[in-house]
Enzyme design. Structure first.
Site, mmCIF file in Angstrom:
data_model
loop_
_atom_site.group_PDB
_atom_site.id
_atom_site.type_symbol
_atom_site.label_atom_id
_atom_site.label_comp_id
_atom_site.label_asym_id
_atom_site.label_seq_id
_atom_site.Cartn_x
_atom_site.Cartn_y
_atom_site.Cartn_z
ATOM 1 N N GLU A 146 29.120 70.907 -10.806
ATOM 2 C CA GLU A 146 28.628 69.697 -11.456
ATOM 3 C C GLU A 146 28.324 68.635 -10.404
ATOM 4 O OE1 GLU A 146 27.771 69.136 -14.714
ATOM 5 O OE2 GLU A 146 26.957 67.475 -13.574
ATOM 6 N N GLY A 254 35.589 55.945 -2.222
ATOM 7 C CA GLY A 254 36.830 56.332 -2.889
ATOM 8 C C GLY A 254 36.494 57.255 -4.044
ATOM 9 N N CYS A 257 36.474 62.366 -6.082
ATOM 10 C CA CYS A 257 35.705 63.494 -5.549
ATOM 11 C C CYS A 257 35.540 63.490 -4.035
ATOM 12 C CB CYS A 257 34.336 63.521 -6.215
ATOM 13 S SG CYS A 257 34.469 63.617 -7.999
ATOM 14 N N LYS A 317 34.410 52.113 -8.068
ATOM 15 C CA LYS A 317 33.017 51.654 -8.115
ATOM 16 C C LYS A 317 32.792 51.025 -9.491
ATOM 17 C CE LYS A 317 30.689 55.798 -9.714
ATOM 18 N NZ LYS A 317 29.566 56.678 -9.489
HETATM 19 C C1 UGA Z 1 30.382 61.894 -6.390
HETATM 20 C C2 UGA Z 1 28.958 62.486 -6.186
HETATM 21 O O1 UGA Z 1 28.021 61.420 -5.973
HETATM 22 C C3 UGA Z 1 28.554 63.314 -7.409
HETATM 23 O O2 UGA Z 1 27.280 63.934 -7.159
HETATM 24 C C4 UGA Z 1 29.608 64.398 -7.643
HETATM 25 O O3 UGA Z 1 29.308 65.175 -8.792
HETATM 26 C C5 UGA Z 1 30.967 63.753 -7.831
HETATM 27 O O4 UGA Z 1 31.290 62.968 -6.665
HETATM 28 C C6 UGA Z 1 31.964 64.864 -8.024
HETATM 29 O O5 UGA Z 1 32.137 65.680 -7.104
HETATM 30 O O6 UGA Z 1 32.505 65.016 -9.133
HETATM 31 P P1 UGA Z 1 31.382 59.803 -7.794
HETATM 32 O O7 UGA Z 1 32.626 60.047 -7.013
HETATM 33 O O8 UGA Z 1 31.473 59.667 -9.273
HETATM 34 O O9 UGA Z 1 30.313 61.009 -7.522
HETATM 35 O O10 UGA Z 1 30.720 58.447 -7.285
HETATM 36 P P2 UGA Z 1 29.614 57.997 -6.205
HETATM 37 O O11 UGA Z 1 28.622 57.152 -6.888
HETATM 38 O O12 UGA Z 1 29.117 59.137 -5.432
HETATM 39 O O13 UGA Z 1 30.472 57.026 -5.266
HETATM 40 C C7 UGA Z 1 31.551 57.509 -4.472
HETATM 41 C C8 UGA Z 1 32.065 56.416 -3.561
HETATM 42 O O14 UGA Z 1 31.139 56.159 -2.507
HETATM 43 C C9 UGA Z 1 32.295 55.055 -4.243
HETATM 44 O O15 UGA Z 1 33.530 54.531 -3.793
HETATM 45 C C10 UGA Z 1 31.137 54.206 -3.765
HETATM 46 O O16 UGA Z 1 31.458 52.834 -3.720
HETATM 47 C C11 UGA Z 1 30.919 54.766 -2.365
HETATM 48 N N1 UGA Z 1 29.555 54.553 -1.855
HETATM 49 C C12 UGA Z 1 28.492 55.156 -2.474
HETATM 50 C C13 UGA Z 1 29.351 53.767 -0.737
HETATM 51 O O17 UGA Z 1 30.304 53.205 -0.148
HETATM 52 N N2 UGA Z 1 28.074 53.593 -0.271
HETATM 53 C C14 UGA Z 1 27.014 54.177 -0.849
HETATM 54 O O18 UGA Z 1 25.870 53.984 -0.358
HETATM 55 C C15 UGA Z 1 27.223 54.971 -1.980
#
Ligand code: UGA
Length: 430
Positions: A146, A254, A257, A317
């Site tokens: 996923e 964070g 995942c 987030k």
């Molecule tokens: C992540 C992946 O993006 C999904 O594709 C995957 O399915 C999911 O893990 C999983 O393995 O289940 P998620 O953890 O829900 O999704 O959230 P993200 O939007 O990817 O953000 C993860 C973290 O990265 C957050 O803390 C966000 O603040 C940080 N982030 C994201 C940054 O610091 N900079 C960015 O440019 C993007």
């Protein structure tokens, strides 16, 4: 051509991924049987009550309730569906490996089965499918990782960039049935073998985490040389080979995942005899990034002993109440370690925070959190924080100082409101 009759779908484990999977397949006209060992959760879901904050999901569950059957009985699932989507969690163990105990307890219940297919959505190390096939040779097995993100999970599920379906010879009926479920959603279907499908998931998350740690290090260099990382990321992102996504510098990634999967891939490599040097750095940069905020505060305030520091946002987030591995956890502990009093506000992660952060004072609004504070740290970029009356906030704080941990606010506007502004990698004064 005759129209296909909708395939009944079984879902095992009704957490974030499981519930979104169940609700989205129900919305596509499939009868869904969703099973969880938590009887109280099953009962709540049967009444249409959700315990997670995910935009659009409550509406979807309510709208398609007649096709959503929640149960604690595996037999009920087996009697009604051939495809069993395994969506149980695989949290990290103390060693950093993925804990497969919940997956294995599902597998145990399918011993001797030759009628069903186990469709693995849980994130598992490469090699898991092969070992399940060895133990249960008659069970069909499909790896279908996923890629949904919390906060936009429903949209991501219903409009996938790609759908990865891994199966080995002999299980074509099962992989064809899974492909047929996803075809109406669009998005390229990647048919491959099980081991490669498992690796695509881990490598994708590790790559995205690497992109974040990379831009965070660029941000730290920007602070030294007087450049602005938001400009640098904009200029870099226009190169199609780089792309503009996941280039937002901040106080680290964070969630449930990235931290887990990066560590799981590092361990998987190590256990197979390969030292994944790059991932060590990705993890270390992420840890240090959360702590750099302390230096930004002491630059203005000196010692933090007795200082009141307000955290705006606690969730990892926006648009989620999930605090797993959130930067707010490390940050609040470090601040308290420096002797500061920490007060926090989050629009939705509030209830969960009470148990997780017992020594943090929880305010009922951003305004109350900021009142009398010596500094504010924007931890989560909730849209409503951009709407605050920053001039009024400056007036209510003891020292109008803000560390914008997500480069979310307009520095000029916040400075004009009377604040000392510190971003992440936004020039010499950042
Ligand atoms: C992540 C992946 O993006 C999904 O594709 C995957 O399915 C999911 O893990 C999983 O393995 O289940 P998620 O953890 O829900 O999704 O959230 P993200 O939007 O990817 O953000 C993860 C973290 O990265 C957050 O803390 C966000 O603040 C940080 N982030 C994201 C940054 O610091 N900079 C960015 O440019 C993007």
């Amino acid at each position: 051509m005759t129209a296909r009759s909708p395939e009944a779908v079984g879902v095992v484990g009704v957490g974030w991924v499981g519930l979104v999977t169940a609700a989205c397949f129900a919305s596509q006209g499939h009868e869904v049987w969703a099973m969880d060992v938590d009887a109280a959760k099953v009962e709540r879901l049967s009444r249409g009550e959700l315990s997670i904050h995910e935009p659009g999901l409550p509406e979807l569950v309510r709208e398609h309730q007649e096709r959503l059957n929640f149960t604690t009985s595996m037999d009920e699932l087996l009697a009604n569906a051939k495809l069993l989507f395994c969506c149980v969690d695989t949290p990290p163990t103390y060693s950093g490996d993925a804990d497969l105990s919940r997956v294995l307890s599902v597998v145990e219940q399918l011993s001797g089965d030759s009628e069903h297919a186990l469709v693995m959505k849980s994130t598992v190390p490469s090699g898991t499918g092969e070992s399940i096939r060895r133990d249960l040779p008659t069970l069909a097995y499909v790896s279908c990782p996923e890629f949904l993100k919390e906060g936009t999970a429903v949209q991501d599920f219903l409009h996938p960039d790609r759908v990865v379906i891994g199966a080995d010879p002999g299980d074509e009926w099962a992989s064809d049935a899974v492909a047929a479920l996803y075809e109406p959603l669009g998005g390229e279907i990647v048919r491959t073998d099980v081991a490669s499908a498992e690796m695509i998931k881990l490598a994708s998350n590790a790559f995205l985490a690497t992109k974040i740690s990379f831009i965070n290090e660029i941000a730290n260099v920007c602070e030294e040389v007087g450049a602005d990382v938001t400009e640098v990321a904009r200029g870099m992102g226009l190169d199609e080979r780089i792309g503009d996504k996941f280039l937002q510098a901040g106080i680290g990634y964070g969630g449930s995942c990235f931290p887990k999967d990066v560590s799981a891939l590092k361990q998987l490599a190590g256990n197979s005899g390969y030292h994944f040097q790059l991932l060590n750095s990705v993890i270390e940069v992420n840890e240090l990034q959360k702590r750099r905020v302390i230096g930004k505060l002491t630059k203005h305030l000196g010692s933090l002993v007795g200082k009141r520091v307000a955290l705006l946002g606690l969730a990892f987030k926006p648009n989620t109440d999930d605090m797993r591995e959130a930067s707010s956890l490390v940050l609040s502990a470090r601040l308290q370690g420096e002797g500061a009093h920490v007060v926090a506000f989050d629009p939705v992660a509030h209830e969960g925070a009470e148990g997780i952060l017992p020594t943090v004072e929880l305010a009922d609004s951003a305004e109350h959190a900021l009142e009398g504070a010596d500094a504010a740290i924007l931890v989560t970029e909730w849209p409503e924080f951009a709407e605050l009356d920053w001039a009024a906030m400056a007036g209510s704080m003891r020292t109008p100082l803000i560390v914008d941990g997500r480069n979310f606010l307009d520095p000029a506007q916040v400075r004009a409101a009377g604040f000392a502004y510190e971003g992440i990698g936004r020039g010499a004064d950042a």
